[in-house]
Design a protein around this motif. Sequence first.
Motif, mmCIF file in Angstrom:
data_model
loop_
_atom_site.group_PDB
_atom_site.id
_atom_site.type_symbol
_atom_site.label_atom_id
_atom_site.label_comp_id
_atom_site.label_asym_id
_atom_site.label_seq_id
_atom_site.Cartn_x
_atom_site.Cartn_y
_atom_site.Cartn_z
ATOM 1 N N SER A 1 18.407 -14.975 -2.212
ATOM 2 C CA SER A 1 16.995 -14.626 -2.059
ATOM 3 C C SER A 1 16.853 -13.110 -2.141
ATOM 4 O O SER A 1 17.332 -12.382 -1.270
ATOM 5 C CB SER A 1 16.451 -15.117 -0.713
ATOM 6 N N ALA A 2 16.220 -12.637 -3.203
ATOM 7 C CA ALA A 2 16.048 -11.194 -3.397
ATOM 8 C C ALA A 2 14.904 -10.699 -2.531
ATOM 9 O O ALA A 2 13.903 -11.395 -2.339
ATOM 10 C CB ALA A 2 15.752 -10.910 -4.865
ATOM 11 N N LYS A 3 15.039 -9.514 -2.010
ATOM 12 C CA LYS A 3 13.957 -8.968 -1.201
ATOM 13 C C LYS A 3 12.778 -8.634 -2.094
ATOM 14 O O LYS A 3 12.939 -8.259 -3.249
ATOM 15 C CB LYS A 3 14.432 -7.746 -0.428
ATOM 16 N N GLU A 4 11.595 -8.778 -1.535
ATOM 17 C CA GLU A 4 10.382 -8.558 -2.301
ATOM 18 C C GLU A 4 9.872 -7.131 -2.113
ATOM 19 O O GLU A 4 10.199 -6.456 -1.139
ATOM 20 C CB GLU A 4 9.300 -9.542 -1.867
ATOM 21 N N LYS A 5 9.038 -6.712 -3.055
ATOM 22 C CA LYS A 5 8.407 -5.408 -2.967
ATOM 23 C C LYS A 5 6.897 -5.584 -2.824
ATOM 24 O O LYS A 5 6.302 -6.449 -3.460
ATOM 25 C CB LYS A 5 8.718 -4.571 -4.207
ATOM 26 N N VAL A 6 6.314 -4.760 -1.970
ATOM 27 C CA VAL A 6 4.870 -4.792 -1.751
ATOM 28 C C VAL A 6 4.324 -3.409 -2.076
ATOM 29 O O VAL A 6 4.699 -2.419 -1.441
ATOM 30 C CB VAL A 6 4.527 -5.147 -0.288
ATOM 31 N N LEU A 7 3.447 -3.329 -3.074
ATOM 32 C CA LEU A 7 2.841 -2.059 -3.454
ATOM 33 C C LEU A 7 1.464 -1.958 -2.790
ATOM 34 O O LEU A 7 0.588 -2.791 -3.028
ATOM 35 C CB LEU A 7 2.699 -1.956 -4.974
ATOM 36 N N VAL A 8 1.319 -0.931 -1.952
ATOM 37 C CA VAL A 8 0.083 -0.752 -1.187
ATOM 38 C C VAL A 8 -0.649 0.492 -1.670
ATOM 39 O O VAL A 8 -0.077 1.587 -1.693
ATOM 40 C CB VAL A 8 0.389 -0.618 0.316
ATOM 41 N N PHE A 9 -1.908 0.322 -2.074
ATOM 42 C CA PHE A 9 -2.792 1.442 -2.386
ATOM 43 C C PHE A 9 -3.616 1.715 -1.130
ATOM 44 O O PHE A 9 -4.317 0.824 -0.643
ATOM 45 C CB PHE A 9 -3.733 1.091 -3.539
ATOM 46 N N ALA A 10 -3.556 2.945 -0.606
ATOM 47 C CA ALA A 10 -4.261 3.231 0.644
ATOM 48 C C ALA A 10 -4.859 4.625 0.647
ATOM 49 O O ALA A 10 -4.318 5.555 0.049
ATOM 50 C CB ALA A 10 -3.305 3.074 1.828
ATOM 51 N N ALA A 11 -5.976 4.761 1.360
ATOM 52 C CA ALA A 11 -6.641 6.055 1.516
ATOM 53 C C ALA A 11 -5.682 7.068 2.121
ATOM 54 O O ALA A 11 -4.868 6.735 2.988
ATOM 55 C CB ALA A 11 -7.865 5.888 2.417
ATOM 56 N N SER A 12 -5.776 8.311 1.682
ATOM 57 C CA SER A 12 -4.820 9.335 2.088
ATOM 58 C C SER A 12 -4.821 9.583 3.591
ATOM 59 O O SER A 12 -3.808 9.997 4.154
ATOM 60 C CB SER A 12 -5.087 10.638 1.334
ATOM 61 N N SER A 13 -5.938 9.321 4.260
ATOM 62 C CA SER A 13 -5.994 9.526 5.708
ATOM 63 C C SER A 13 -5.097 8.562 6.479
ATOM 64 O O SER A 13 -4.843 8.760 7.666
ATOM 65 C CB SER A 13 -7.438 9.395 6.212
ATOM 66 N N LEU A 14 -4.586 7.538 5.806
ATOM 67 C CA LEU A 14 -3.704 6.562 6.442
ATOM 68 C C LEU A 14 -2.223 6.913 6.298
ATOM 69 O O LEU A 14 -1.362 6.154 6.753
ATOM 70 C CB LEU A 14 -3.942 5.174 5.826
ATOM 71 N N GLN B 1 -8.081 2.839 -10.404
ATOM 72 C CA GLN B 1 -6.793 2.395 -10.929
ATOM 73 C C GLN B 1 -6.645 0.876 -10.844
ATOM 74 O O GLN B 1 -6.140 0.230 -11.767
ATOM 75 C CB GLN B 1 -5.653 3.073 -10.170
ATOM 76 N N LEU B 2 -7.112 0.313 -9.748
ATOM 77 C CA LEU B 2 -7.053 -1.145 -9.597
ATOM 78 C C LEU B 2 -7.881 -1.846 -10.668
ATOM 79 O O LEU B 2 -7.443 -2.818 -11.284
ATOM 80 C CB LEU B 2 -7.570 -1.551 -8.211
ATOM 81 N N VAL B 3 -9.085 -1.341 -10.877
ATOM 82 C CA VAL B 3 -9.967 -1.946 -11.868
ATOM 83 C C VAL B 3 -9.378 -1.843 -13.269
ATOM 84 O O VAL B 3 -9.579 -2.719 -14.117
ATOM 85 C CB VAL B 3 -11.362 -1.289 -11.791
ATOM 86 N N GLN B 4 -8.598 -0.784 -13.503
ATOM 87 C CA GLN B 4 -7.955 -0.599 -14.805
ATOM 88 C C GLN B 4 -6.650 -1.396 -14.939
ATOM 89 O O GLN B 4 -5.987 -1.335 -15.976
ATOM 90 C CB GLN B 4 -7.681 0.891 -15.032
ATOM 91 N N TYR C 1 -16.933 -2.029 -4.820
ATOM 92 C CA TYR C 1 -16.723 -1.830 -6.258
ATOM 93 C C TYR C 1 -15.540 -2.657 -6.758
ATOM 94 O O TYR C 1 -15.636 -3.339 -7.794
ATOM 95 C CB TYR C 1 -16.490 -0.346 -6.516
ATOM 96 N N VAL C 2 -14.444 -2.608 -6.043
ATOM 97 C CA VAL C 2 -13.244 -3.365 -6.439
ATOM 98 C C VAL C 2 -13.525 -4.862 -6.452
ATOM 99 O O VAL C 2 -13.132 -5.580 -7.377
ATOM 100 C CB VAL C 2 -12.072 -3.035 -5.482
#
Length: 256
Positions: free
Chosen positions: A22-35, A67-70, A87-88
């Motif tokens: 079982s290969a470990k998964e990757k999670v890509l998170v887009f988050a506001a810079s204040s976080l 970027q998400l919309v694109q 918007y998203v």
Amino acid sequence: MMRLRWWKCLPFVFLLSLQPVSAKEKVLVFAASSLTNALTELADRFEKKTGDDVILSFASSSALARQLVQGAPADLYISANTKWMDYVIAQKAANADSRKDLLHNQLVLITHISSPENSIELNAQWDIDASLQGSWLAVGDPAHVPAGLYAKQALEGLGLWQQAEPRLARANNVRAALLLVERQEAELGIVYQTDASIAENVKVLARFPAETHQPITYPMVLTKKVPSAASKAFYAYLESAEAATIFRKFGFLTNG
């Protein structure tokens, strides 16, 4: 004479190596810079618990939304306001059913810690030019950065926008606005309470009344139609009591 099948002669260790791993998964998170600070700590904790990788991409909520919309392949999006989340969702770049309000924040006026000024009364009589002393008021760009949008609302609510607008130093995100004050390239700045709390060389002069701007809300959403198990697990983890404790440590207001 009975012949052994060839695979029965293989060493046991080799047979184990043929079993699916079982290969470990990757999670890509887009988050506001204040976080940045809070999510970095939470991602580290989650990785240690699960073995999965959390990849964090921080920027202005508006830039990440575009970027998400694109077609950017993020698994989770956390915005610093509802406008860019709307918007998203409207562009069908996220799973609308998974949208939840995660956090809240406050808006503050800051200056460099070396400044002789210790407090400012925020009202219609505030002389911004006198306070700036020929310098600038750093904000996230009100044209698209959530912190800047809130700052504009607050200044308009206090009747100060026309006086402030010519003196604005418009930054690409709230952390960039904070940096302008830290480097003393701007005398004052309007940022989130959470940003001021992690900066060592700025101080808070005033807090903007909550009624002067829209509530500062951080909605989150899973972006893929069929989210991975790891992305759903991290999404759930961000709603946990442990995560709420970390968020509060960095000055965020949680729902629980």
